[in-house]
Design an enzyme around this catalytic site. Structure first.
Site, PDB file in Angstrom:
ATOM      1  N   ARG A   1       0.820  -1.223   0.000  1.00 28.48           N
ATOM      2  CA  ARG A   1       0.000   0.000   0.000  1.00 28.48           C
ATOM      3  C   ARG A   1       0.849   1.266   0.000  1.00 28.48           C
ATOM      4  O   ARG A   1       0.326   2.365  -0.189  1.00 28.48           O
ATOM      5  CB  ARG A   1      -0.940  -0.001   1.203  1.00 28.48           C
TER       6      ARG A   1
ATOM      7  N   LYS B   1     -15.271  -0.759  -1.806  1.00 26.87           N
ATOM      8  CA  LYS B   1     -15.403  -0.723  -0.350  1.00 26.87           C
ATOM      9  C   LYS B   1     -14.728   0.512   0.235  1.00 26.87           C
ATOM     10  O   LYS B   1     -15.296   1.225   1.068  1.00 26.87           O
ATOM     11  CB  LYS B   1     -14.806  -1.981   0.267  1.00 26.87           C
TER      12      LYS B   1
ATOM     13  N   PRO C   1     -20.493   0.422   2.771  1.00 24.70           N
ATOM     14  CA  PRO C   1     -19.289  -0.361   2.489  1.00 24.70           C
ATOM     15  C   PRO C   1     -19.567  -1.845   2.733  1.00 24.70           C
ATOM     16  O   PRO C   1     -20.140  -2.214   3.755  1.00 24.70           O
ATOM     17  CB  PRO C   1     -18.272   0.167   3.516  1.00 24.70           C
TER      18      PRO C   1
ATOM     19  N   ASP D   1     -17.750  -5.227   3.343  1.00 21.65           N
ATOM     20  CA  ASP D   1     -16.542  -5.998   3.631  1.00 21.65           C
ATOM     21  C   ASP D   1     -16.946  -7.439   3.903  1.00 21.65           C
ATOM     22  O   ASP D   1     -18.088  -7.835   3.668  1.00 21.65           O
ATOM     23  CB  ASP D   1     -15.786  -5.386   4.821  1.00 21.65           C
TER      24      ASP D   1
END
Length: 281
Positions: free
Chosen positions: A176, A218, A235, A237
């Site tokens: 990331r 998401k 969202p 998940d």
């Protein structure tokens, strides 16, 4: 920097449970001090809040910040009790989730921090996310001295632009790191104006966030919900997907809640993640 704090008591005559708010997976730097006081940070604002008797809470924060920052942060202009009371009770699972999660609030947090935080959150559990966000703040953020402690605030885009790749990797960002460096450069240069996005409609905001490197559906919905207060966004998940498949027969129940669907999502997330079989039905 040392900020002048004021102390006072506020009365919150609505659902408001500090423990549930902290543990519901939307903020990663809230904490509890030894005396039970809860600390929340957004931008360069800090509040200490502790429950007293009944609906009263003891508050310490910067001068004028309760009305300027924290009333909206805790979404206190909206009645969550009213949402629960007028909700359709035909879905037993959703009703049980709202009962179990009573006291949750959808927090209105700082968009920049939410964008970076939820980019980091991918394929990480909540403790790992918290460690990464805390590490970024300690290594690159500014410091504010409060009457209780010195607090590291989340770094600005400019501060993250100055961080080397290996320094970011050391904060637990992994793959990331490239995404965080990219979005920091874009926001710092103004090619991504997060303040301007506040005026965009829900769907347009979602689509623009999806253009950010490392942002999928998401993450875009998390930023829209928790950073821009778009309470219609849901969202999805692993916990929400399980709830849809296992408890709602594969049907998306949030379609029934329109502009408040994201709030219902938080009740379901809390209920499902904390073990619905052990909670009130």
């Amino acid at each position: 920097m040392k900020e002048k704090f004021q102390e006072f008591v506020v009365r919150i005559e609505d659902d408001f449970d500090l423990e549930k708010i902290i543990s519901c997976g939307q903020c990663f730097r809230a904490g509890v001090l030894d005396d039970g006081t809860c600390r929340f940070i957004t931008g360069d604002n800090i509040v200490y809040i502790r429950k007293l008797e009944g609906d009263d809470f003891h508050v310490r924060c910067g001068e004028g910040a309760w009305e300027r920052v924290w009333t909206d942060y805790f979404d206190l202009r909206r009645s969550y009790r009213d949402i629960r009371e007028r909700a359709d009770k035909s879905n037993g699972f959703i009703s049980a989730a709202m009962e179990a999660g009573a006291g949750l609030r959808v927090l209105r947090q700082e968009p920049w921090e939410m964008l970076v935080t939820f980019i980091i959150s991918q394929r990480k559990n909540i403790p790992a996310i918290s460690r990464a966000v805390e590490s970024l703040s300690e290594k690159f953020g500014g410091r504010i001295a409060t009457p209780c402690e010195t607090v590291c605030v989340f770094p600005t885009p400019e501060q993250l632009c100055q961080a080397a790749e290996d320094e970011l990797n050391a904060c637990g960002l992994g793959y990331r790191t490239a995404y965080v460096r990219d979005v920091a450069r874009r926001v710092s240069k103004g090619t991504l104006d997060l303040d301007a996005l506040a005026a965009w409609g829900d769907e347009a905001l979602f689509e623009e966030l999806m253009k950010v490197r490392g942002v999928g559906k998401k993450v875009a919905n998390c930023v829209a919900l928790f950073g821009y207060g778009r309470a219609s966004r849901v969202p999805v998940d692993v916990w929400i997907d399980r709830a849809i498949q296992e408890d709602c027969q594969g049907r998306d129940p949030f379609l029934d809640f329109g502009s408040e669907a994201g709030i219902i999502q938080q009740y379901v997330f809390y209920y499902k993640r904390n073990g619905s079989r052990e909670m009130p039905a």
